[in-house]
Design a protein around this motif. Structure first.
Motif, PDB file in Angstrom:
ATOM      1  N   ALA A 113      13.062  11.263  -1.846  1.00  0.00           N
ATOM      2  CA  ALA A 113      12.405  12.493  -1.388  1.00  0.00           C
ATOM      3  C   ALA A 113      13.252  13.709  -1.763  1.00  0.00           C
ATOM      4  O   ALA A 113      12.722  14.715  -2.238  1.00  0.00           O
ATOM      5  CB  ALA A 113      12.173  12.445   0.117  1.00  0.00           C
ATOM      6  N   MET A 114      14.563  13.608  -1.573  1.00  0.00           N
ATOM      7  CA  MET A 114      15.452  14.722  -1.915  1.00  0.00           C
ATOM      8  C   MET A 114      15.410  15.011  -3.415  1.00  0.00           C
ATOM      9  O   MET A 114      15.322  16.164  -3.822  1.00  0.00           O
ATOM     10  CB  MET A 114      16.881  14.422  -1.465  1.00  0.00           C
ATOM     11  N   VAL A 115      15.448  13.964  -4.231  1.00  0.00           N
ATOM     12  CA  VAL A 115      15.425  14.129  -5.685  1.00  0.00           C
ATOM     13  C   VAL A 115      14.139  14.810  -6.137  1.00  0.00           C
ATOM     14  O   VAL A 115      14.147  15.644  -7.035  1.00  0.00           O
ATOM     15  CB  VAL A 115      15.590  12.760  -6.383  1.00  0.00           C
ATOM     16  N   HIS A 116      13.043  14.467  -5.478  1.00  0.00           N
ATOM     17  CA  HIS A 116      11.738  14.999  -5.870  1.00  0.00           C
ATOM     18  C   HIS A 116      11.353  16.272  -5.114  1.00  0.00           C
ATOM     19  O   HIS A 116      10.262  16.802  -5.310  1.00  0.00           O
ATOM     20  CB  HIS A 116      10.656  13.938  -5.670  1.00  0.00           C
ATOM     21  N   GLY A 117      12.228  16.756  -4.234  1.00  0.00           N
ATOM     22  CA  GLY A 117      11.947  17.979  -3.488  1.00  0.00           C
ATOM     23  C   GLY A 117      10.809  17.819  -2.489  1.00  0.00           C
ATOM     24  O   GLY A 117      10.039  18.743  -2.261  1.00  0.00           O
ATOM     25  N   ILE A 118      10.727  16.626  -1.896  1.00  0.00           N
ATOM     26  CA  ILE A 118       9.651  16.309  -0.957  1.00  0.00           C
ATOM     27  C   ILE A 118      10.194  16.341   0.464  1.00  0.00           C
ATOM     28  O   ILE A 118      11.292  15.850   0.732  1.00  0.00           O
ATOM     29  CB  ILE A 118       9.079  14.916  -1.274  1.00  0.00           C
ATOM     30  N   ASN A 119       9.401  16.891   1.380  1.00  0.00           N
ATOM     31  CA  ASN A 119       9.775  16.900   2.791  1.00  0.00           C
ATOM     32  C   ASN A 119       9.729  15.468   3.305  1.00  0.00           C
ATOM     33  O   ASN A 119       8.662  14.851   3.371  1.00  0.00           O
ATOM     34  CB  ASN A 119       8.811  17.792   3.578  1.00  0.00           C
ATOM     35  N   VAL A 120      10.875  14.920   3.664  1.00  0.00           N
ATOM     36  CA  VAL A 120      10.954  13.512   4.054  1.00  0.00           C
ATOM     37  C   VAL A 120      10.168  13.226   5.331  1.00  0.00           C
ATOM     38  O   VAL A 120       9.587  12.151   5.471  1.00  0.00           O
ATOM     39  CB  VAL A 120      12.425  13.035   4.153  1.00  0.00           C
ATOM     40  N   ASP A 121      10.102  14.182   6.245  1.00  0.00           N
ATOM     41  CA  ASP A 121       9.347  13.954   7.485  1.00  0.00           C
ATOM     42  C   ASP A 121       7.854  13.828   7.204  1.00  0.00           C
ATOM     43  O   ASP A 121       7.181  12.960   7.770  1.00  0.00           O
ATOM     44  CB  ASP A 121       9.623  15.065   8.496  1.00  0.00           C
ATOM     45  N   GLU A 122       7.325  14.671   6.325  1.00  0.00           N
ATOM     46  CA  GLU A 122       5.913  14.577   5.943  1.00  0.00           C
ATOM     47  C   GLU A 122       5.631  13.253   5.241  1.00  0.00           C
ATOM     48  O   GLU A 122       4.616  12.606   5.493  1.00  0.00           O
ATOM     49  CB  GLU A 122       5.523  15.737   5.047  1.00  0.00           C
ATOM     50  N   LEU A 123       6.539  12.853   4.368  1.00  0.00           N
ATOM     51  CA  LEU A 123       6.385  11.588   3.653  1.00  0.00           C
ATOM     52  C   LEU A 123       6.402  10.416   4.630  1.00  0.00           C
ATOM     53  O   LEU A 123       5.555   9.519   4.546  1.00  0.00           O
ATOM     54  CB  LEU A 123       7.496  11.440   2.614  1.00  0.00           C
ATOM     55  N   MET A 124       7.328  10.433   5.561  1.00  0.00           N
ATOM     56  CA  MET A 124       7.419   9.335   6.539  1.00  0.00           C
ATOM     57  C   MET A 124       6.160   9.252   7.402  1.00  0.00           C
ATOM     58  O   MET A 124       5.677   8.162   7.687  1.00  0.00           O
ATOM     59  CB  MET A 124       8.672   9.485   7.413  1.00  0.00           C
ATOM     60  N   ASN A 125       5.628  10.402   7.793  1.00  0.00           N
ATOM     61  CA  ASN A 125       4.398  10.404   8.576  1.00  0.00           C
ATOM     62  C   ASN A 125       3.262   9.757   7.786  1.00  0.00           C
ATOM     63  O   ASN A 125       2.496   8.951   8.326  1.00  0.00           O
ATOM     64  CB  ASN A 125       4.004  11.825   8.996  1.00  0.00           C
ATOM     65  N   ALA A 126       3.156  10.093   6.508  1.00  0.00           N
ATOM     66  CA  ALA A 126       2.104   9.526   5.670  1.00  0.00           C
ATOM     67  C   ALA A 126       2.296   8.026   5.473  1.00  0.00           C
ATOM     68  O   ALA A 126       1.333   7.261   5.516  1.00  0.00           O
ATOM     69  CB  ALA A 126       2.067  10.249   4.329  1.00  0.00           C
ATOM     70  N   ASP A 164       0.817  -1.220   0.000  1.00  0.00           N
ATOM     71  CA  ASP A 164       0.000   0.000   0.000  1.00  0.00           C
ATOM     72  C   ASP A 164       0.849   1.269   0.000  1.00  0.00           C
ATOM     73  O   ASP A 164       0.350   2.360  -0.291  1.00  0.00           O
ATOM     74  CB  ASP A 164      -0.944   0.022   1.199  1.00  0.00           C
ATOM     75  N   ALA A 165       2.130   1.141   0.318  1.00  0.00           N
ATOM     76  CA  ALA A 165       3.017   2.311   0.341  1.00  0.00           C
ATOM     77  C   ALA A 165       3.183   2.909  -1.055  1.00  0.00           C
ATOM     78  O   ALA A 165       3.432   4.111  -1.179  1.00  0.00           O
ATOM     79  CB  ALA A 165       4.385   1.932   0.905  1.00  0.00           C
ATOM     80  N   ALA A 166       3.020   2.106  -2.092  1.00  0.00           N
ATOM     81  CA  ALA A 166       3.177   2.618  -3.462  1.00  0.00           C
ATOM     82  C   ALA A 166       2.203   3.756  -3.724  1.00  0.00           C
ATOM     83  O   ALA A 166       2.572   4.773  -4.317  1.00  0.00           O
ATOM     84  CB  ALA A 166       2.975   1.495  -4.473  1.00  0.00           C
ATOM     85  N   GLN A 167       0.973   3.609  -3.282  1.00  0.00           N
ATOM     86  CA  GLN A 167      -0.023   4.659  -3.507  1.00  0.00           C
ATOM     87  C   GLN A 167       0.344   5.933  -2.745  1.00  0.00           C
ATOM     88  O   GLN A 167       0.170   7.036  -3.250  1.00  0.00           O
ATOM     89  CB  GLN A 167      -1.402   4.170  -3.094  1.00  0.00           C
ATOM     90  N   VAL A 168       0.876   5.786  -1.535  1.00  0.00           N
ATOM     91  CA  VAL A 168       1.290   6.959  -0.752  1.00  0.00           C
ATOM     92  C   VAL A 168       2.446   7.660  -1.459  1.00  0.00           C
ATOM     93  O   VAL A 168       2.434   8.881  -1.610  1.00  0.00           O
ATOM     94  CB  VAL A 168       1.688   6.557   0.686  1.00  0.00           C
ATOM     95  N   LEU A 169       3.421   6.894  -1.904  1.00  0.00           N
ATOM     96  CA  LEU A 169       4.565   7.478  -2.608  1.00  0.00           C
ATOM     97  C   LEU A 169       4.107   8.226  -3.862  1.00  0.00           C
ATOM     98  O   LEU A 169       4.541   9.347  -4.121  1.00  0.00           O
ATOM     99  CB  LEU A 169       5.578   6.397  -2.965  1.00  0.00           C
ATOM    100  N   MET A 170       3.204   7.617  -4.624  1.00  0.00           N
ATOM    101  CA  MET A 170       2.715   8.264  -5.840  1.00  0.00           C
ATOM    102  C   MET A 170       1.913   9.520  -5.524  1.00  0.00           C
ATOM    103  O   MET A 170       1.982  10.494  -6.265  1.00  0.00           O
ATOM    104  CB  MET A 170       1.897   7.278  -6.670  1.00  0.00           C
ATOM    105  N   SER A 171       1.209   9.528  -4.399  1.00  0.00           N
ATOM    106  CA  SER A 171       0.441  10.718  -4.033  1.00  0.00           C
ATOM    107  C   SER A 171       1.355  11.896  -3.703  1.00  0.00           C
ATOM    108  O   SER A 171       0.937  13.044  -3.759  1.00  0.00           O
ATOM    109  CB  SER A 171      -0.490  10.417  -2.855  1.00  0.00           C
ATOM    110  N   PHE A 172       2.616  11.605  -3.389  1.00  0.00           N
ATOM    111  CA  PHE A 172       3.597  12.652  -3.113  1.00  0.00           C
ATOM    112  C   PHE A 172       4.385  13.030  -4.367  1.00  0.00           C
ATOM    113  O   PHE A 172       5.330  13.799  -4.301  1.00  0.00           O
ATOM    114  CB  PHE A 172       4.569  12.195  -2.013  1.00  0.00           C
ATOM    115  N   GLY A 173       4.018  12.448  -5.511  1.00  0.00           N
ATOM    116  CA  GLY A 173       4.675  12.795  -6.763  1.00  0.00           C
ATOM    117  C   GLY A 173       5.779  11.854  -7.189  1.00  0.00           C
ATOM    118  O   GLY A 173       6.529  12.152  -8.112  1.00  0.00           O
TER     119      GLY A 173
END
Length: 61
Positions: free
Chosen positions: A45-58, A18-27
């Motif tokens: 996350a760094m490559v995509h300019g995503i806040n890693v803490d927000e991603l980890m929480n999700a 199910d993590a795939a859908q979360v990752l895709m929702s973050f771009g």
């Protein structure tokens, strides 16, 4: 066990499909591409300019 930022994308999706859908929702649309399989969540996350803490929480909800 929870998902950690040092896990690879491939490892994460194998253990938590199910993590795939979360990752895709973050771009992160290329979660299945070969290069993503060896890249850590933090690196992606760094490559995509995503806040890693927000991603980890999700991912760990």
């Amino acid at each position: 066990m929870s998902i950690t930022k040092d896990m690879t994308i491939g490892e994460t999706i194998r253990q938590y499909p199910d993590a795939a859908q979360v990752l895709m929702s973050f771009g992160m649309g290329c979660v299945a591409c070969p290069s993503a399989q060896g890249e850590t969540i933090e690196e992606a996350a760094m490559v995509h300019g995503i806040n890693v803490d927000e991603l980890m929480n999700a991912l760990n909800k």
